[in-house]
Design a protein around this motif. Structure first.
Motif, PDB file in Angstrom:
ATOM      1  N   ALA C  57     -10.549  75.006  48.633  1.00 33.22           N
ATOM      2  CA  ALA C  57     -10.037  75.607  47.401  1.00 33.22           C
ATOM      3  C   ALA C  57      -9.344  76.936  47.713  1.00 33.22           C
ATOM      4  O   ALA C  57      -8.263  77.237  47.202  1.00 33.22           O
ATOM      5  N   HIS C  58      -9.982  77.719  48.598  1.00 30.70           N
ATOM      6  CA  HIS C  58      -9.436  79.026  48.972  1.00 30.70           C
ATOM      7  C   HIS C  58      -8.065  78.874  49.633  1.00 30.70           C
ATOM      8  O   HIS C  58      -7.129  79.615  49.335  1.00 30.70           O
ATOM      9  N   LEU C  59      -7.969  77.884  50.506  1.00 30.15           N
ATOM     10  CA  LEU C  59      -6.712  77.608  51.195  1.00 30.15           C
ATOM     11  C   LEU C  59      -5.637  77.204  50.184  1.00 30.15           C
ATOM     12  O   LEU C  59      -4.520  77.723  50.197  1.00 30.15           O
ATOM     13  N   GLY C  60      -6.009  76.285  49.282  1.00 32.71           N
ATOM     14  CA  GLY C  60      -5.030  75.738  48.338  1.00 32.71           C
ATOM     15  C   GLY C  60      -4.596  76.747  47.283  1.00 32.71           C
ATOM     16  O   GLY C  60      -3.461  76.692  46.803  1.00 32.71           O
ATOM     17  N   HIS C  61      -5.461  77.665  46.916  1.00 32.64           N
ATOM     18  CA  HIS C  61      -5.143  78.595  45.828  1.00 32.64           C
ATOM     19  C   HIS C  61      -4.815  79.987  46.352  1.00 32.64           C
ATOM     20  O   HIS C  61      -3.676  80.415  46.345  1.00 32.64           O
TER      21      HIS C  61
END
Lengths: 90, 90, 90, 90
Positions: C57-61
């Motif tokens: 999630a951190h990577l994507g957002h």
């Protein structure tokens, strides 16, 4: 204490030594950091397998010896050593 | 097997339960991922301390019991359990 | 930052909370140490999966946001945070 | 990518190679399993320090390079690599 699988262990360890030498060379040749890090992880996984074999050897020889001997103090020492190892492993 | 430090353990565990609830709330409130990840690491460290206490309790009670009993098969079972735990821990 | 998989994460976390409560009960009922330790390892594995989801999630957002923004200082902060997390994780 | 601390890293790695050779010798001489296991843990800790240095080098060079370049695809690759590494590290 001689593990039954001594030749296998020695073989694994000499391969690990080669892997470490390979990492040294990669660093020396300024190879890409992530590739070096991936190799380091491979060595750590290989070491974990050696640990696993050593633990089984330890169980089959040293601990079994302490159980058969019936020497309660020796059994206590063996148990404490294992717990300490578990503590450090985490 | 009753660890001497049962109240301390129960206290630690109820704090961990609260920490997990806190993480659920953080996710629900869309808090910053890195802050959530830092909290998860804190819970894992707290669980490691509980493990450590349980291991000492296990050594003092269950393993000591097997040693005092002199029951070699029971001692072998206890030793195998510890090694398996060590294997899984890594 | 809202991960796409928020309901899944919340679900996982509430199950972990239940597992921790289960461990508290096991300790309270003086259950066998090795069974408690096995449950603790299960919670740690479940937390590792939550970490994994959070990282994605951190990577994507957050990280994608910093990249799209073109804000170099923000990108440096994000990179440092990840490295710090990696350091602490080991 | 040349880390600023290349000589230090090469030095650490050659010491680790020596440590692995030492473990091979210990196994060959049938030394006590727990002593061998303790040495293996020492090597793993030493490798963790090398990883740490490599990560800092990676941050300072490769990632900084991707940030300065402003190449968003390159930045995405770098971010994914780090996350993957984090995944595997656990």
């Amino acid at each position: 204490m001689i593990p039954d699988n001594k030749p296998k262990l020695l073989n694994r360890l000499s391969r690990i030594e080669g892997q470490v030498r390979g990492i040294t060379r990669m660093v020396d040749e300024d190879r890409y950091c992530i590739d070096v890090l991936t190799q380091i992880q491979a060595v750590r996984a290989a070491l974990a397998k050696v640990e696993s074999e050593m633990l089984k050897a330890h169980l089959g020889h040293c601990i079994e010896g302490a159980i058969v001997s019936g020497d309660k103090d020796e059994q206590r020492r063996k148990a404490s050593e294992l717990i300490e190892l578990l503590e450090r492993a985490r």
